[in-house]
Design an enzyme around this catalytic site. Structure first.
Site, PDB file in Angstrom:
ATOM      1  CB  SER A   1     -18.298 -12.828  23.371  1.00  0.00           C
ATOM      2  OG  SER A   1     -16.950 -13.220  23.513  1.00  0.00           O
TER       3      SER A   1
ATOM      4  CE  LYS B   1       0.887  -2.257   9.486  1.00  0.00           C
ATOM      5  NZ  LYS B   1      -0.253  -2.518  10.398  1.00  0.00           N
TER       6      LYS B   1
ATOM      7  CB  VAL C   1     -11.377  -8.962  19.827  1.00  0.00           C
ATOM      8  CG1 VAL C   1     -11.546  -8.153  21.104  1.00  0.00           C
ATOM      9  CG2 VAL C   1     -12.186 -10.249  19.902  1.00  0.00           C
ATOM     10  CG  LEU C   2     -10.883  -2.162  17.850  1.00  0.00           C
ATOM     11  CD1 LEU C   2      -9.371  -2.157  17.578  1.00  0.00           C
ATOM     12  CD2 LEU C   2     -11.617  -1.304  16.839  1.00  0.00           C
TER      13      LEU C   2
ATOM     14  CG  MET D   1      -4.392 -10.094   7.283  1.00  0.00           C
ATOM     15  SD  MET D   1      -5.882 -10.716   8.106  1.00  0.00           S
ATOM     16  CE  MET D   1      -6.838 -11.276   6.697  1.00  0.00           C
TER      17      MET D   1
ATOM     18  NE  ARG E   1      -1.909  -1.733   3.578  1.00  0.00           N
ATOM     19  CZ  ARG E   1      -2.312  -1.922   4.839  1.00  0.00           C
ATOM     20  NH1 ARG E   1      -3.527  -1.541   5.200  1.00  0.00           N
ATOM     21  NH2 ARG E   1      -1.516  -2.479   5.723  1.00  0.00           N
TER      22      ARG E   1
ATOM     23  CE1 TYR F   1      -5.438   2.245  10.440  1.00  0.00           C
ATOM     24  CE2 TYR F   1      -4.338   1.874   8.346  1.00  0.00           C
ATOM     25  CZ  TYR F   1      -5.495   2.058   9.073  1.00  0.00           C
ATOM     26  OH  TYR F   1      -6.707   2.048   8.432  1.00  0.00           O
TER      27      TYR F   1
ATOM     28  CB  VAL G   1      -0.552 -11.692   7.736  1.00  0.00           C
ATOM     29  CG1 VAL G   1       0.046 -10.529   6.958  1.00  0.00           C
ATOM     30  CG2 VAL G   1       0.050 -13.014   7.267  1.00  0.00           C
ATOM     31  CB  ALA G   2       0.897  -7.523  11.597  1.00  0.00           C
TER      32      ALA G   2
ATOM     33  CG  HIS H   1      -1.904  -1.021  15.116  1.00  0.00           C
ATOM     34  ND1 HIS H   1      -3.244  -1.138  15.407  1.00  0.00           N
ATOM     35  CD2 HIS H   1      -1.826  -0.904  13.763  1.00  0.00           C
ATOM     36  CE1 HIS H   1      -3.946  -1.110  14.285  1.00  0.00           C
ATOM     37  NE2 HIS H   1      -3.110  -0.963  13.274  1.00  0.00           N
TER      38      HIS H   1
END
Length: 393
Positions: free
Chosen positions: A243, A98, A262-263, A324, A39, A117, A321-322, A119
């Protein structure tokens, strides 16, 4: 003449009625270098919006080639093509996809705005590098509007969710280490059992593709409203369950494919599948942990790459895969820029004043001048938290 906290050139235009300040910023667009990350941070359309406003955009040579965007397209949009990564990183603001990897840490500096991003809650080395350098780090994934939406995370969550089911279908094939199960089955043979942990954007998109392929789908979430929404939409074509540990243990033992969706915005994902649960799962079943960017929702998750995407524990194939969406870079790049471009232009036009004025960008601010300015990141590493407005003041 007053400068902002970046090194942008400031031009004053005199008017008989008032003085208009026009901040001219240099924006860098480096090529992504993470494993198989194809990307690119900006499209030619986003670049044109910036250059039309008078800003200078420095695009590293071939930055967009893997997304099928040529240097000539960027030049036509008004960008300058620069030969080296350090040229793009020398700008006042760098726009990426990224997070920086270790070889890019030396580009970080105090007068840099980094918009990408990040993270951070699952990446202590990067957090420490940003703090040590004093870089202003604004994370796409924590920009949050007043109604709780995450506009810069949503497009990649949509892509990752849809890809998760496709990837799972591939790795269920025997040649890829799976059980040899066809997602939709055939007449007289049952389809695959797909379990999706989380009914947010990723989970909803994963469910859409799985149901479309004819799989037997169960979605779990802690929100009754989200489960009710999916139940209403699919009218019995998927099952929903609350859940909790009991229900998770109950469904994964019969699952062919488990998708972790999940986030916790800005924070580390909780472990919903523990190490002790793996032996209860079917041999050759597949886990696709989309939450890997935030540490993963499976205890045995560790980040993998497109070059080496899977590993096996207790006979269960793990795909973690971080990045995707990097596998479908053109779709992902344009989808991402549909959302990020307006914020990029806002930051270019007003610098850190944009953060002061916009509560969504305040929530996106993760680091500033050596301080952590997002509570979930501070909590992840048990470090002090500074309120964004107080830090900026």
């Amino acid at each position: 003449m007053q400068y902002l906290s970046y090194s942008a050139k400031v031009i004053a235009f005199e008017s008989p009625l008032s003085t208009i300040w026009n901040y001219i910023m240099r924006i860098g667009l480096p090529k992504e270098i993470k494993d198989n990350e194809s990307r690119v941070g900006m499209t030619p359309g986003a670049v044109k919006a910036l250059t039309k406003r008078g800003h200078k955009v420095l695009v590293e040579k071939s930055a967009g080639v893997e997304s099928s965007i040529s240097d000539e397209e960027y030049q036509a949009a008004g960008a300058d093509i620069v030969p080296y990564a350090e040229d793009a990183w020398s700008a006042d603001m760098v726009v990426k996809v990224k997070e920086p990897i270790a070889t890019e840490y030396n580009y970080l500096r105090q007068d840099l705005i980094l918009f990408t991003y990040l993270h951070l809650a699952s990446d202590k080395p990067l957090t420490e590098a940003l703090l040590a350098s004093g870089t202003t780090g604004i994370a796409y994934e924590t920009v949050q509007t007043a109604n709780g939406q995450l506009p810069l995370l949503t497009p990649m969550s949509e892509v990752a969710g849809r890809m998760a089911t496709q990837v799972g279908a591939t790795y269920l094939q025997k040649s890829h280490g799976g059980r040899g199960v066809l997602m939709g089955g055939v007449p007289g043979v049952a389809p695959a059992n797909v379990v999706i942990l989380g009914a947010g954007i990723v989970g909803t998109n994963a469910a859409r593709v799985a149901v479309g392929l004819g799989a037997h789908v169960t979605v779990l979430d802690i929100s009754h409203d989200r489960l009710k929404y999916l139940d209403d939409i699919y009218r019995g074509h998927l099952q929903t369950r609350i859940s909790d540990e009991y229900n998770i243990e109950d469904v994964i033992c019969e699952a062919d494919l488990v998708i972790g969706a999940v986030l916790i915005p800005g924070g580390r994902a909780p472990w919903l599948i523990t190490r002790n649960m793996l032996p209860t799962m079917r041999k050759g079943s597949v886990i696709v942990d989309v939450a890997v960017d935030q540490g993963g929702c499976v205890e045995t998750t560790r980040a993998t790459t497109h070059s080496n995407p899977t590993f096996e524990i207790d006979g269960v194939v793990h795909y973690c895969v971080a990045n995707m969406p990097g596998a479908v870079p053109r779709t992902s790049t344009f989808a991402l820029n549909n959302q990020t471009a307006v914020y990029t232009l806002h930051l270019a036009n007003e610098g850190l004043d944009a953060v002061r004025k916009d509560t969504a960008l305040q929530l996106g601010l993760n680091t500033y001048q050596g301080a952590i300015t997002h509570p979930a990141v501070a909590e992840a590493f048990v470090l002090n938290y500074s309120n964004p407005l107080s830090a900026l003041a």
